[in-house]
Structure formats: structure tokens, C-alpha cells
Write an enzyme that holds these catalytic residues in place. Structure first.
Site, PDB file in Angstrom:
ATOM      1  N   LEU A 112       0.819  -1.215   0.000  1.00  0.00           N
ATOM      2  CA  LEU A 112       0.000   0.000   0.000  1.00  0.00           C
ATOM      3  C   LEU A 112       0.852   1.263   0.000  1.00  0.00           C
ATOM      4  O   LEU A 112       0.569   2.208  -0.746  1.00  0.00           O
ATOM      5  CB  LEU A 112      -0.914  -0.005   1.233  1.00  0.00           C
ATOM      6  CG  LEU A 112      -1.838   1.199   1.401  1.00  0.00           C
ATOM      7  CD1 LEU A 112      -2.864   1.280   0.280  1.00  0.00           C
ATOM      8  CD2 LEU A 112      -2.540   1.154   2.754  1.00  0.00           C
ATOM      9  N   ARG A 165       3.522   1.858  -1.232  1.00  0.00           N
ATOM     10  CA  ARG A 165       4.184   2.122  -2.505  1.00  0.00           C
ATOM     11  C   ARG A 165       3.491   3.248  -3.268  1.00  0.00           C
ATOM     12  O   ARG A 165       4.108   3.911  -4.101  1.00  0.00           O
ATOM     13  CB  ARG A 165       4.202   0.852  -3.387  1.00  0.00           C
ATOM     14  CG  ARG A 165       5.153  -0.226  -2.948  1.00  0.00           C
ATOM     15  CD  ARG A 165       6.592   0.228  -3.090  1.00  0.00           C
ATOM     16  NE  ARG A 165       6.909   0.606  -4.457  1.00  0.00           N
ATOM     17  CZ  ARG A 165       7.367  -0.215  -5.383  1.00  0.00           C
ATOM     18  NH1 ARG A 165       7.620  -1.462  -5.052  1.00  0.00           N
ATOM     19  NH2 ARG A 165       7.613   0.185  -6.594  1.00  0.00           N
ATOM     20  N   LYS A 166       2.208   3.451  -2.991  1.00  0.00           N
ATOM     21  CA  LYS A 166       1.481   4.536  -3.662  1.00  0.00           C
ATOM     22  C   LYS A 166       2.086   5.859  -3.196  1.00  0.00           C
ATOM     23  O   LYS A 166       2.203   6.118  -2.016  1.00  0.00           O
ATOM     24  CB  LYS A 166      -0.019   4.451  -3.353  1.00  0.00           C
ATOM     25  CG  LYS A 166      -0.839   5.474  -4.086  1.00  0.00           C
ATOM     26  CD  LYS A 166      -2.068   4.888  -4.783  1.00  0.00           C
ATOM     27  CE  LYS A 166      -2.750   5.949  -5.661  1.00  0.00           C
ATOM     28  NZ  LYS A 166      -1.915   6.429  -6.769  1.00  0.00           N
ATOM     29  N   ARG A 167       2.466   6.704  -4.150  1.00  0.00           N
ATOM     30  CA  ARG A 167       3.232   7.896  -3.788  1.00  0.00           C
ATOM     31  C   ARG A 167       2.504   9.210  -3.978  1.00  0.00           C
ATOM     32  O   ARG A 167       2.870  10.222  -3.416  1.00  0.00           O
ATOM     33  CB  ARG A 167       4.528   7.929  -4.643  1.00  0.00           C
ATOM     34  CG  ARG A 167       5.509   6.850  -4.289  1.00  0.00           C
ATOM     35  CD  ARG A 167       6.571   6.719  -5.368  1.00  0.00           C
ATOM     36  NE  ARG A 167       5.996   6.258  -6.624  1.00  0.00           N
ATOM     37  CZ  ARG A 167       6.673   6.093  -7.752  1.00  0.00           C
ATOM     38  NH1 ARG A 167       7.962   6.387  -7.786  1.00  0.00           N
ATOM     39  NH2 ARG A 167       6.079   5.657  -8.838  1.00  0.00           N
ATOM     40  N   GLN A 221       1.625   5.030  10.132  1.00  0.00           N
ATOM     41  CA  GLN A 221       1.544   3.610  10.473  1.00  0.00           C
ATOM     42  C   GLN A 221       2.163   3.322  11.828  1.00  0.00           C
ATOM     43  O   GLN A 221       3.197   3.894  12.191  1.00  0.00           O
ATOM     44  CB  GLN A 221       2.280   2.795   9.394  1.00  0.00           C
ATOM     45  CG  GLN A 221       2.171   1.286   9.591  1.00  0.00           C
ATOM     46  CD  GLN A 221       2.733   0.483   8.438  1.00  0.00           C
ATOM     47  OE1 GLN A 221       3.341   1.048   7.545  1.00  0.00           O
ATOM     48  NE2 GLN A 221       2.543  -0.821   8.456  1.00  0.00           N
ATOM     49  N   SER A 265       4.430   1.891  14.373  1.00  0.00           N
ATOM     50  CA  SER A 265       5.839   1.569  14.177  1.00  0.00           C
ATOM     51  C   SER A 265       6.239   0.326  14.960  1.00  0.00           C
ATOM     52  O   SER A 265       5.997   0.228  16.158  1.00  0.00           O
ATOM     53  CB  SER A 265       6.704   2.747  14.652  1.00  0.00           C
ATOM     54  OG  SER A 265       8.032   2.348  14.785  1.00  0.00           O
ATOM     55  N   ARG A 313      11.954  -7.380  16.123  1.00  0.00           N
ATOM     56  CA  ARG A 313      10.892  -7.459  15.105  1.00  0.00           C
ATOM     57  C   ARG A 313      11.361  -8.143  13.816  1.00  0.00           C
ATOM     58  O   ARG A 313      10.535  -8.452  12.955  1.00  0.00           O
ATOM     59  CB  ARG A 313      10.358  -6.069  14.765  1.00  0.00           C
ATOM     60  CG  ARG A 313      11.378  -5.262  14.003  1.00  0.00           C
ATOM     61  CD  ARG A 313      10.830  -3.993  13.418  1.00  0.00           C
ATOM     62  NE  ARG A 313      11.965  -3.182  13.010  1.00  0.00           N
ATOM     63  CZ  ARG A 313      11.958  -2.322  11.997  1.00  0.00           C
ATOM     64  NH1 ARG A 313      10.851  -2.129  11.329  1.00  0.00           N
ATOM     65  NH2 ARG A 313      13.037  -1.645  11.671  1.00  0.00           N
ATOM     66  N   ARG A 332      -6.595  -1.816  -7.843  1.00  0.00           N
ATOM     67  CA  ARG A 332      -6.755  -2.759  -6.742  1.00  0.00           C
ATOM     68  C   ARG A 332      -8.141  -3.385  -6.626  1.00  0.00           C
ATOM     69  O   ARG A 332      -8.312  -4.297  -5.812  1.00  0.00           O
ATOM     70  CB  ARG A 332      -6.363  -2.090  -5.420  1.00  0.00           C
ATOM     71  CG  ARG A 332      -4.973  -1.477  -5.419  1.00  0.00           C
ATOM     72  CD  ARG A 332      -3.871  -2.489  -5.657  1.00  0.00           C
ATOM     73  NE  ARG A 332      -2.562  -1.908  -5.342  1.00  0.00           N
ATOM     74  CZ  ARG A 332      -1.417  -2.564  -5.437  1.00  0.00           C
ATOM     75  NH1 ARG A 332      -1.376  -3.811  -5.863  1.00  0.00           N
ATOM     76  NH2 ARG A 332      -0.274  -1.971  -5.122  1.00  0.00           N
TER      77      ARG A 332
END
Lengths: 223, 223, 223, 223
Positions: C65, C67-69, C76, C78, C140, C167
Site C-alpha cells: 500500500l 508504494r502509492k506515492r 503507520q 511503528s 521485530r 486494486r
């Protein structure tokens, strides 16, 4: 109008193909370029970038051009800092003004004469304002859209591909269409393949989405 | 110049704080806004967006404004499609032209008179070209930078924050500085906190990076 | 997966129409929205923005997701700062793993059992690493793509329109398709018109550009 | 981690200087680069672009990296399409796990042993899922953040300059700092000047905006 490609990613096709092949860990090969363009998987096209030096275009054109926001950068001659010298500013004359042979009753002048006279008077007003001491950044308020500008454009192939879709369209403004055709011609010199994909949107859609079509749906833009 | 905030994300501060709190799974609270701005963690600022209706600005300004590419969108009155009616085009007069009291020997005119006369002649030329049958998209080549434009701007608070850093600077062009000050004033009406962070870059740097400083390093832009 | 629209430009249709009408100085009216979308004049769509709160999605999805710029911002949770508490991390189970009824000879376990066991062992390893004193940002590294994430998304309608084209396609990854369908459902609550234009690309192209088509070219995505 | 510069705008300094000189119609000369960087007039930096091939990095890193939206493009190995072969996936081990010499009472294992074992079990689960017939795009849900990825990055110098400000900071995640340091080292090979400006933000601010400073404010990142 002069459009000159002054710098670019060496082997641009190869740069794009290598990036695309990485996505599927496949061997870089020529067909990949066609595959990704047809499938609309366009991000790898960003791995080739072109720098153009553009001059002799109007500020009407540049105002429109700099609206493009993605994959592109501009460096334009500033009218705030650059004062036009005694030779005055240069300007673009639209062909439909230059070649107009109509006349109207109440004035005995061609469109071209009206246009040239207006440019002359603007030039005089600009010079007088500068002479009085008005800073260039304010005196330029009298300068016309026709005024010539020099602009350097860096654009990646993804953005150039999108620009061609809009601006090689017959309904686009004549001057910006000429600019993008000029860019295409320059790309042609280094890659006929990459130049070949620079086409108006109807070529890809196989229909015309414009309100009033030019009637040449799906035409190939040769030059 | 008229700058009017016509639409925006409701409770913009709250929208930003909620997004920021999600990053650390902390409770949304007012101090977060200050923390993220001071730390330069600016992405959450994109969760508040403002739509402005701007009119009475020159196309010199809009040419500069639309250069901003990130976090911003524009919808501008088109000179290709919109023909100026019989009342002619409106235009902006730079204060330094309006208020100039200097004169020069060889012409017995103030800067303002020269300017007004040039605008009148341009208007006449534009009308004559249109009357001859030249399309608006070509006739507009005679129109000046001064010509008024109407532009709608959508901008998120991150982009507005960055715009303020550049354009509230005393060295910015007067008209665009006035525009951003006008946007700040409108934001002030709905959030004094968000308006308060809209400051020139020297406020954040505590030094002036410009070649020739205005001498007011770190000044607070009040309005 | 939970997708919740928590904030948006009030009267989003109206905001878009007003901006579009400014381009031609025409009266804002409902048909304009359809006209500009069909003509591909999409910039005015940026005048409406939506803020979504998304949870219960995998980091496989969020990696894709973010990646959409263009026209989009993210905040988000962390994994560097947020330590998973004693209840462990939550995770997404792909339906094809949950519902798989095949088995293989050499192990007497369903896909779902293999999956659950792997998640349990990862959880134990993560806790042990944290107990030894390894910082969350390094511990993580053992966490799986399946790990649930919370992400806030701000997206303008132009970007959402483009996101839907890619999508809502049947060939898109199931989880991100579900996410965009969820966004569409939320938009539906405030504007059936705007939701109606959120369609897969084949709807607009009237053909499928994918290498292997799902066979439902031009289907309307109802929900 | 391998970082390799595989393509770039030839004479990148020159490309930037030519673009910048166009703004003021001045003669291109070396000092211009320093002038524009110090004055924050950074757009001309977009006229030089670099393509990197990056491998041996974790998907924790790539998830963070692809958040960068401006002046950058990515082509990443897809876990949807690429199935890991019998040798299994490769993974990154954080140094603080590799070199940890602490132990805890209840388990007789080092952090590194716990980590390796978890990776082994994940690998087995992944293979079993694929053997049962689960598609790669779903089986990958068990794969860890540690999993190695191959990613091609195209980035213009403006974006790289900004990336360095954030990611060469001592408070940035160790792996992404190493990546950007690796990019800097590659740029160094072709232009010590351009590499020299790639510095953490405190170098430019002459103060640390982070909540907890590393104490080395304004340090020069040598390598």
C-alpha cells in the site's frame, strides 16, 4: 522553438529493462519493455531520465507545462531576476495570427500587424518602467504571455509517456503539442523503441475521450 | 486579492493528532502536534487539507504558485476557453508602480500612467484579434502577466507549512507573500494553533539562508 | 480487517464540482463530475480528501500500500517503537490457508495447523529476544508478514479513483482488494455518486490489459 | 548488504549547474552548486539521477524505504511471484542479535541461536505450505521481516540529499543508515563534491531536533 536533449540516463532501454526484470527475478530481455507497457506496469519506466533544454517558447506554454507535478523538474529563466536588455524581449507569434488573411472593416490592419504593434508598445512601456526605477519583478507585469522563456526540463520516461498521452493529442494547445513532438524527435535519436511508445491517449484507448474528437482515433504520431 | 477558505477537513488539529498518535499507539493529545513539528516528523500534517478560492491575483503569481508539486492541487480559470467579455480583463497593479512618484525627463508620465496606458492598448489589441476571428487561445498571447486569474487551491497542512517557510519570507515576491499571508489569516479563523506554525524559514532555522537578508532573522509573522 | 472513514472534506462532490467549474467559469452543477471523469480531466478530483483508519491488515498489505506515492499520506504503527505486549502480536490468516482441506503424506497437519504453529513459535522467539534485552527494532526481524498493523491513510479522491482501478481488479492481491472494497463501502455511506466511479480499470478500458484475464471484462464492482 | 550504482546521469554536477544557471541566465560555473545548496534553492538538484541495485537488505528496511514518495522510484523483487527455491530464503541478522553475549536463566540459548532456530522453523513452514499447494502470495505470510529482498532504486540528487538528512542521522534505524551510507560511498566514486553534501540534518541545522540526541551535533559523515 528549440528543443535539445542535453543529458540522459545512458542506455535508457536497458536501465528500464534491468529494473523491471528485478521484480520477477527474470533475465533482462528486450520483450520486457513491451510487456510492462501493455500491462500498465509503468514504474520501471522511471529508471530512465531525460534532460531537455527548451527555448523560444511562450510563457503561456511554460505556465501550462509546469502544472505537471510528477516525475518532472524545471529550471526556468526568472523574470524577477533577469532584466531584458536594450534589444527587448523576444516573443512567440501563433501561426494563426501570423497567417491570418482576414480583415475587419473598422481597422485597416492584419491580425499580424495588430499583434506586432502591441508587442512594440509593451516593449516600450517595459523599458520606461525600468528606466523610472521600477524593479524588474514589477515591470514584468506588463509583459505578455507571448514573451519567450528558456526552461530546462528533467523528466523520467514514465512522466514523458504520460505527457505524450495528453499533449500529442490533436486537441492539445498547438505550442505544447509542438514541444512534446520535439522531445519525441530528440528521444528518437537515441532510441527509436522508446520514441515509438510516445503516442496520444487515443492510441492506447483505441477511442477518443474528448468532447469534440479530431476524428483520427488511434492515429500513430509519426514524428 | 481575495483569499477565501471554502472547505477543509473538520477539526483539522484533531485529524493530525489522531494520525500521529497511531504511529506510537499513544493516546491522542494536544502536545503531540508541537512534538512532531519540532522533531520534523511532518507526515501526519497531511491529514488536514484546506481548499481555498483565490481571485484577483496576477498570472505572474499563478505561474509561480503552480510550480509547487507536492501536497497541492490546482483548478485555474483557463485563458484557452474563457474569453474576456466587453468589459475587458481585470489586472493587478504592483504597489511600487501605483505609488511611484518619480518621473523621468523624456516622458511626462508617471509609472502608473504608463502602466494603465499599456493595459488599455493590450485590451484593445486583444479585442481586435478576437473580432478578426483569432481563437481565444491565441489572442491571449498579447495578454500581460498582470492579467487577473481565478484559481482554486487544495493544499494539505504539510504542504502549507512548507509553502509558508518559503513564501512568508520577506525576500519572496510581494504578491505571493500576500497570498500566503491571506491563507494564514483564513486558517487563523478555524485554528489559531495551526496558523501559529505558519512561519518563514528563518523562524525555524534561527538564521537567514538568503544571500541578502532582510535583517529580521527569526521574526514571527503575526498576521 | 476494519476500515473506517474517520474524517473527510464535507460535501465532497460539491467541493470537486466547484473547483472544476472554476476552470471554465461555468456554473457549478452536478453533471460536471461525470463530464470531467469521462474526459479524463481529473485534477479537480483532488479537492475532496478522505481519512481512513485501517486495522487488522497484514504488513504484507501495508508494504504494498505505501508504494502509492501520489495524493496519499500514511501514519503507520511503528514496529521500532511499539513493543508487542504479553498477549503477543495479532496476525492475519489468508483464507486459502484457513480453508485448505488438502493434506500431504509426510506430515499429518493441515495448512492452517502449520501456519498457527509457525505463528506461535515466532511469538515465543520474539518474546525471548525482548527478554534477553534485544531492542524491539531488532527483535521485530523475526515477525512475519502476517503480523497485524494499524495504519491511517489520507487519500484524495483522484488518488482513490486510481487506486480502485488497480486494486479492485480481480488479479490484485486478495487482501488489498478487500481493503479498497472496504474504502469504497465507506465512501458509499456519504456519496453513492463518488463510490460509483470507484471501479477496476477494465470498467474504464472496456478490455483487460492483464496477461491472464479473470474473464469478467468491464464488470461493475457493486460493493 | 550490497549497494551498487549501476547507472546515472553523466557528469551529474555539470547537469545540475547548467539547469541552475538557466534560472538567472548566468554562466554555468562550479560555485553555483554550493550557492544553491546553501540558499535552499534545491530544484536544480533534480537534474542528476542515480540508479542503485540493492540486495541483501531486509524487508523491514524496504518497507521503510518505499515510504519515500518524492523524486524516487522502486522496482522490488515480488514475494507474490517469486517462490523461494529449495535453498530457502536468505535473511538479515541484526548485529545486536549476532553479537549479543547475554543469556537468560530459563533458556540455555543465545539470542543468535534463538534467531537462527526461528528462521529455520519459518523456512520449513513456508516449504510445507507451498508443498500443500498454497500459492506463494499466501505462503509468504509466514516469512519474517528479516527476509532478504532485492530492490532497484532510482533517485534524483534532490531526493538523495533529503534522504541523507534523515537517514544518515545516528538515530535512524541501523540498516537504512547503512544503506544510505552505501549510496553515498558509491556517489563518492563519481563525484566527491556531490557525496560531500550528503550529510545528516544536524550538519545543516547546526543543532539536533531529535528528542534524544546522539550528542554529535553537526558531525560530518565521512564515509
Amino acid at each position: 522553438m528549440q528543443v535539445k536533449l542535453i543529458n540522459y540516463t545512458p542506455n535508457p532501454e536497458d536501465a528500464i529493462i534491468k529494473a523491471a526484470a528485478n521484480c520477477w527475478q527474470s533475465t533482462p530481455r528486450d520483450e520486457i519493455l513491451d510487456l510492462i507497457i501493455k500491462a500498465g506496469h509503468l514504474t520501471p519506466l522511471e529508471f530512465a531520465t531525460f534532460n531537455f533544454e527548451v527555448s523560444g517558447v511562450s510563457r503561456a506554454l511554460t505556465h501550462q507545462l509546469v502544472r505537471k507535478r510528477v516525475g518532472v523538474g524545471f529550471a526556468q529563466e526568472s523574470q524577477r531576476y533577469v532584466k531584458y536588455n536594450e534589444n527587448g524581449f523576444e516573443y512567440v507569434t501563433p501561426p494563426r495570427i501570423q497567417n491570418c488573411d482576414k480583415s475587419i472593416l473598422y481597422i485597416d490592419k492584419t491580425a499580424h500587424q495588430i499583434y506586432q504593434q502591441a508587442m512594440f508598445i509593451i516593449q516600450v512601456a517595459y523599458e520606461q518602467l525600468v528606466d523610472i526605477g521600477i524593479p524588474a519583478e514589477d515591470a514584468r507585469f506588463v509583459l505578455p504571455n507571448a514573451c519567450c522563456s528558456k526552461i530546462h526540463v528533467t523528466i523520467n520516461y514514465h512522466a514523458l509517456f504520460d505527457l505524450a498521452k495528453e499533449r500529442l493529442c490533436d486537441k492539445a494547445q498547438w505550442e505544447i503539442r509542438e514541444l512534446v513532438a520535439g522531445m519525441k524527435k530528440e528521444v528518437q535519436e537515441i532510441s527509436t523503441t522508446l520514441a515509438g511508445y510516445l503516442q496520444p491517449k487515443c492510441y492506447w484507448l483505441q477511442r477518443c475521450p474528448e468532447k469534440r474528437s479530431c476524428g483520427k482515433v488511434g492515429f500513430l504520431c509519426e514524428k
